[in-house]
Each structure stands twice: as structure tokens, then as C-alpha cells.
Design an enzyme around this catalytic site. Structure first.
Site, PDB file in Angstrom:
ATOM      1  N   SER A   1       0.780  -1.289  -0.371  1.00  0.00           N
ATOM      2  CA  SER A   1       0.186   0.427  -0.097  1.00  0.00           C
ATOM      3  C   SER A   1       0.616   1.088  -0.402  1.00  0.00           C
ATOM      4  CB  SER A   1      -0.992  -0.518   1.380  1.00  0.00           C
ATOM      5  OG  SER A   1      -1.837   1.059   0.844  1.00  0.00           O
TER       6      SER A   1
ATOM      7  N   HIS B   1      -1.240  -1.085  -4.318  1.00  0.00           N
ATOM      8  CA  HIS B   1      -2.301  -0.987  -3.408  1.00  0.00           C
ATOM      9  C   HIS B   1      -2.891   0.625  -3.764  1.00  0.00           C
ATOM     10  CE1 HIS B   1      -6.206  -1.749  -0.911  1.00  0.00           C
ATOM     11  NE2 HIS B   1      -5.854  -1.071   0.017  1.00  0.00           N
TER      12      HIS B   1
ATOM     13  N   ASP C   1      -4.789   3.757  -2.212  1.00  0.00           N
ATOM     14  CA  ASP C   1      -5.651   4.269  -0.605  1.00  0.00           C
ATOM     15  C   ASP C   1      -6.359   5.814  -1.366  1.00  0.00           C
ATOM     16  OD1 ASP C   1      -6.139   1.874   0.918  1.00  0.00           O
ATOM     17  OD2 ASP C   1      -3.805   2.349   1.202  1.00  0.00           O
TER      18      ASP C   1
ATOM     19  N   MET D   1      -8.163   8.643   0.472  1.00  0.00           N
ATOM     20  CA  MET D   1      -8.852   8.851   1.110  1.00  0.00           C
ATOM     21  C   MET D   1      -9.786  10.688   1.092  1.00  0.00           C
ATOM     22  SD  MET D   1      -6.836   8.304   4.238  1.00  0.00           S
ATOM     23  CE  MET D   1      -6.477   5.959   4.550  1.00  0.00           C
TER      24      MET D   1
ATOM     25  N   HIS E   1      -8.597   1.606  -4.213  1.00  0.00           N
ATOM     26  CA  HIS E   1      -9.635   1.470  -3.115  1.00  0.00           C
ATOM     27  C   HIS E   1      -9.674   2.945  -2.456  1.00  0.00           C
ATOM     28  CE1 HIS E   1      -9.407   0.137   1.165  1.00  0.00           C
ATOM     29  NE2 HIS E   1     -10.896   1.192   1.634  1.00  0.00           N
TER      30      HIS E   1
ATOM     31  N   MET F   1     -12.082   5.078  -0.788  1.00  0.00           N
ATOM     32  CA  MET F   1     -12.661   6.170   0.681  1.00  0.00           C
ATOM     33  C   MET F   1     -13.703   7.004   0.640  1.00  0.00           C
ATOM     34  SD  MET F   1      -9.389   3.476   3.494  1.00  0.00           S
ATOM     35  CE  MET F   1      -8.095   3.868   2.144  1.00  0.00           C
TER      36      MET F   1
ATOM     37  N   MET G   1     -12.232  -4.993   5.837  1.00  0.00           N
ATOM     38  CA  MET G   1     -11.386  -3.664   6.172  1.00  0.00           C
ATOM     39  C   MET G   1     -11.104  -4.512   7.745  1.00  0.00           C
ATOM     40  SD  MET G   1     -10.368  -1.468   4.618  1.00  0.00           S
ATOM     41  CE  MET G   1      -9.732  -0.557   5.834  1.00  0.00           C
TER      42      MET G   1
ATOM     43  N   GLY H   1      -8.903   4.929   7.020  1.00  0.00           N
ATOM     44  CA  GLY H   1      -8.407   6.449   7.325  1.00  0.00           C
ATOM     45  C   GLY H   1      -6.640   6.419   7.958  1.00  0.00           C
ATOM     46  N   PHE H   2      -6.474   5.160   8.277  1.00  0.00           N
ATOM     47  CA  PHE H   2      -4.960   5.858   8.581  1.00  0.00           C
ATOM     48  C   PHE H   2      -4.008   4.074   8.736  1.00  0.00           C
ATOM     49  CE2 PHE H   2      -7.065   8.821  10.919  1.00  0.00           C
ATOM     50  CZ  PHE H   2      -6.865   9.804   9.921  1.00  0.00           C
ATOM     51  N   GLY H   3      -2.699   3.662   8.580  1.00  0.00           N
ATOM     52  CA  GLY H   3      -1.976   2.888   8.153  1.00  0.00           C
ATOM     53  C   GLY H   3      -1.929   3.124   9.881  1.00  0.00           C
ATOM     54  N   GLY H   4      -0.267   1.312   9.729  1.00  0.00           N
ATOM     55  CA  GLY H   4      -0.195   1.618  11.000  1.00  0.00           C
ATOM     56  C   GLY H   4      -1.012   1.466  11.589  1.00  0.00           C
TER      57      GLY H   4
ATOM     58  N   ASP I   1      -7.351  -5.500   4.379  1.00  0.00           N
ATOM     59  CA  ASP I   1      -6.836  -4.506   4.839  1.00  0.00           C
ATOM     60  C   ASP I   1      -6.564  -3.716   5.721  1.00  0.00           C
ATOM     61  OD1 ASP I   1      -5.354  -2.200   3.752  1.00  0.00           O
ATOM     62  OD2 ASP I   1      -6.422  -1.413   2.498  1.00  0.00           O
ATOM     63  N   GLY I   2      -5.492  -3.718   6.128  1.00  0.00           N
ATOM     64  CA  GLY I   2      -5.038  -3.119   7.745  1.00  0.00           C
ATOM     65  C   GLY I   2      -4.705  -4.173   8.618  1.00  0.00           C
ATOM     66  N   GLY I   3      -3.045  -3.669   9.718  1.00  0.00           N
ATOM     67  CA  GLY I   3      -2.565  -4.537  10.525  1.00  0.00           C
ATOM     68  C   GLY I   3      -1.384  -6.131   9.778  1.00  0.00           C
TER      69      GLY I   3
ATOM     70  N   GLY J   1       0.921  -2.359   4.479  1.00  0.00           N
ATOM     71  CA  GLY J   1       1.672  -0.904   4.122  1.00  0.00           C
ATOM     72  C   GLY J   1       2.663  -0.175   5.247  1.00  0.00           C
ATOM     73  N   SER J   2       2.409  -0.080   6.251  1.00  0.00           N
ATOM     74  CA  SER J   2       3.718   0.356   6.908  1.00  0.00           C
ATOM     75  C   SER J   2       4.482  -0.892   7.318  1.00  0.00           C
ATOM     76  CB  SER J   2       2.994   0.484   8.129  1.00  0.00           C
ATOM     77  OG  SER J   2       1.861  -0.394   8.977  1.00  0.00           O
TER      78      SER J   2
HETATM   79  C1  DX5 Z   1      -6.458   2.233   6.041  1.00  0.00           C
HETATM   80  C2  DX5 Z   1      -5.980   1.344   4.257  1.00  0.00           C
HETATM   81  C3  DX5 Z   1      -4.581   0.504   4.243  1.00  0.00           C
HETATM   82  C4  DX5 Z   1      -3.493   1.276   5.415  1.00  0.00           C
HETATM   83  C5  DX5 Z   1      -3.163  -0.099   5.579  1.00  0.00           C
HETATM   84  O1  DX5 Z   1      -7.732   2.841   6.132  1.00  0.00           O
HETATM   85  O2  DX5 Z   1      -6.999   1.164   3.942  1.00  0.00           O
HETATM   86  O3  DX5 Z   1      -4.580   0.279   2.820  1.00  0.00           O
HETATM   87  O4  DX5 Z   1      -2.575   1.458   4.082  1.00  0.00           O
HETATM   88  O5  DX5 Z   1      -1.938   0.083   6.501  1.00  0.00           O
HETATM   89  P1  DX5 Z   1      -1.228  -0.405   6.917  1.00  0.00           P
HETATM   90  O6  DX5 Z   1      -0.805  -2.104   6.472  1.00  0.00           O
HETATM   91  O7  DX5 Z   1      -0.235   0.263   7.496  1.00  0.00           O
HETATM   92  O8  DX5 Z   1      -1.759  -1.629   8.073  1.00  0.00           O
HETATM   93 ZN    ZN Z   2      -6.751   0.622   1.576  1.00  0.00          ZN
END
Ligand code: DX5
Ligand code: ZN
Length: 217
Positions: free
Chosen positions: A7, A30, A32, A34, A63, A65, A134, A139-142, A172-174, A194-195
Site C-alpha cells: 500500500s 494498492h 488508498d 481518502m 481502494h 474511501m 477491512m 483512514g490511517f496506516g499503521g 487490509d490493515g494491520g 502498508g507500513s
Molecule cells: C487504511 C488503508 C490501508 C493502509 C494499511 O485505511 O486502507 O490500505 O495503508 O496500512 P497498514 O498495513 O499499515 O495497516
Molecule cells: Zn486500503
């Protein structure tokens, strides 16, 4: 075979070209998108996809959002998206948007927030290329993977298998290299990371390790 999708949200925005070059071994990227309304954060728009498109043959997985995604489907398709996933919760007419995406020439996915039940897909599933569960609030990575989503993933795997569909399950996420093996065992097809990729010293190495895990598990 299952696959991973780095991501770009976690990449260095001042060096996006260099960042995507580091993860060319991944089959997907990917994006994102937003809007600051559907989710509290604002990321980037279709122009980033358009700018990067000539430099990569990867599948561009988008994706959205954003509220009322129907207003932007053609824009993202024309910019170079291969797959467009929108949020069930963000539009009044999800069925119509599914077909709008297909008519724009893209594969289509629907994303569900952690609190949205799978039931809403009852009359949509057959039309989808993928479902995005999800595993954090968007909304946020990490953020940390929400453990209750394991049950949801299992349930969706069962429904798809029972209906004999080839709809892919994306999460997607974590997601990181530590929890990837157990999540893969649940029958997930596509892992957005992502992170754990772009926050690493060597993103290419994380991509290789993730591919290895998905091959072996
Ligand atoms: C969150 C995004 C994700 C995000 C995942 O809203 O849709 O794609 O980048 O980030 P990580 O892998 O850091 O949870
Ligand atoms: Zn995403």
C-alpha cells in the site's frame, strides 16, 4: 495462489517513483484514496495513479474511501486503475456502482468496514471480483489488526466456497510478516500491507519474504 499488495499510503510521498521501483516484485500495487469526509484523512487522487501508470505493469488496485464513489469511477478507470473497490457504506446504490465499475472496464470490489456485517453482500456477491474486509477502521496506516475480523474472514470463506464462486477475499490493515501465516491459513487471497513494507529498511526484502510465506503456507 495468494498474493500481497504493497500500500502506497505508507510510502515516502516525496519519492513515489523510487518507492514503487522497490516493490516491483509484487504483482499488485494498492492505492488508498481518502476524501477527508468518508474517512478523517485525505491522501491523494487519481492524478497520482495517472502519473505512476507508465512506469509499472503491476495491477493497480484502487481502494476508494470516498463518499458517493459513483461520481469518480470513470476518472479512476481512465487514470489507469485495474481494480476499483468502493465502500458499501459510502453509497446509497452499491449494486448500481458495481456495474458502473464493470462498464468502465475494471474489476470490482466492495469494501466492508469492521462493523458492517457480511449479510449486506447477500445479493451482490455473485457480481464481485473481490471483497475487501477491512481489518482496521479505514483512514490511517499503521493500526493494529482487529482480532474479531478473523471470524468474519472465516465466515466469508465459507460462503464463497459454498456458493462455488471465485470471488477473492482481500484484507487490509494491520497485516505484517508475523501474522501473515495465520491469516493465510484462513483462506485469504489478497493481503494489503502498508507500513510493514514501506516502513521497513528494505521494502523489496519484505515483499520477497511475504511471497515466500504465501507460497509455503
Ligand atoms: C487504511 C488503508 C490501508 C493502509 C494499511 O485505511 O486502507 O490500505 O495503508 O496500512 P497498514 O498495513 O499499515 O495497516
Ligand atoms: Zn486500503
Amino acid at each position: 495462489m495468494a498474493d500481497l499488495l504493497p500500500s502506497l499510503l505508507a510510502a515516502d510521498f516525496a519519492n513515489l517513483y523510487d518507492e514503487i521501483m522497490k516493490v516491483q516484485e509484487a504483482n499488485y500495487l494498492h492505492f488508498d484514496i481518502m476524501d477527508g469526509r468518508y474517512v478523517p484523512n485525505i491522501s491523494f487522487g487519481a492524478d497520482i495513479i495517472r502519473a505512476l501508470r507508465p512506469y509499472s505493469r503491476q495491477v493497480f488496485d484502487t481502494h476508494l474511501m470516498i463518499i458517493e464513489p459513483e461520481r469518480y469511477i470513470e476518472l479512476f478507470a481512465e487514470a489507469g486503475a485495474d481494480v476499483i473497490t468502493f465502500h458499501y457504506e459510502a453509497t446509497t446504490h452499491p449494486h448500481r456502482v458495481v456495474h458502473q465499475v464493470k462498464e468502465a472496464g475494471c474489476k470490482v470490489g466492495i469494501a466492508l468496514n469492521p462493523s458492517t456485517p457480511l449479510d449486506v453482500l447477500e445479493y451482490l456477491l455473485e457480481d464481485l471480483d473481490q471483497v475487501l474486509i477491512m481489518t482496521v477502521n479505514p483512514g490511517f496506516g499503521g493500526q493494529k489488526f482487529i482480532p474479531a475480523m478473523v471470524k468474519k474472514i472465516r465466515k466469508l470463506r465459507k460462503i464463497i466456497d459454498e456458493r462455488k464462486l471465485d470471488t477473492l477475499i482481500q484484507i487490509d490493515g494491520g497485516v505484517n510478516l508475523e501474522n501473515l501465516p495465520e491469516l493465510h491459513a484462513l483462506g485469504v487471497d489478497l493481503f494489503v500491507i502498508g507500513s510493514a513494507v514501506f516502513g521497513a529498511e528494505d521494502p523489496g526484502e519484505v515483499v520477497r519474504k511475504a511471497k515466500e510465506i504465501l507460497k509455503n503456507a
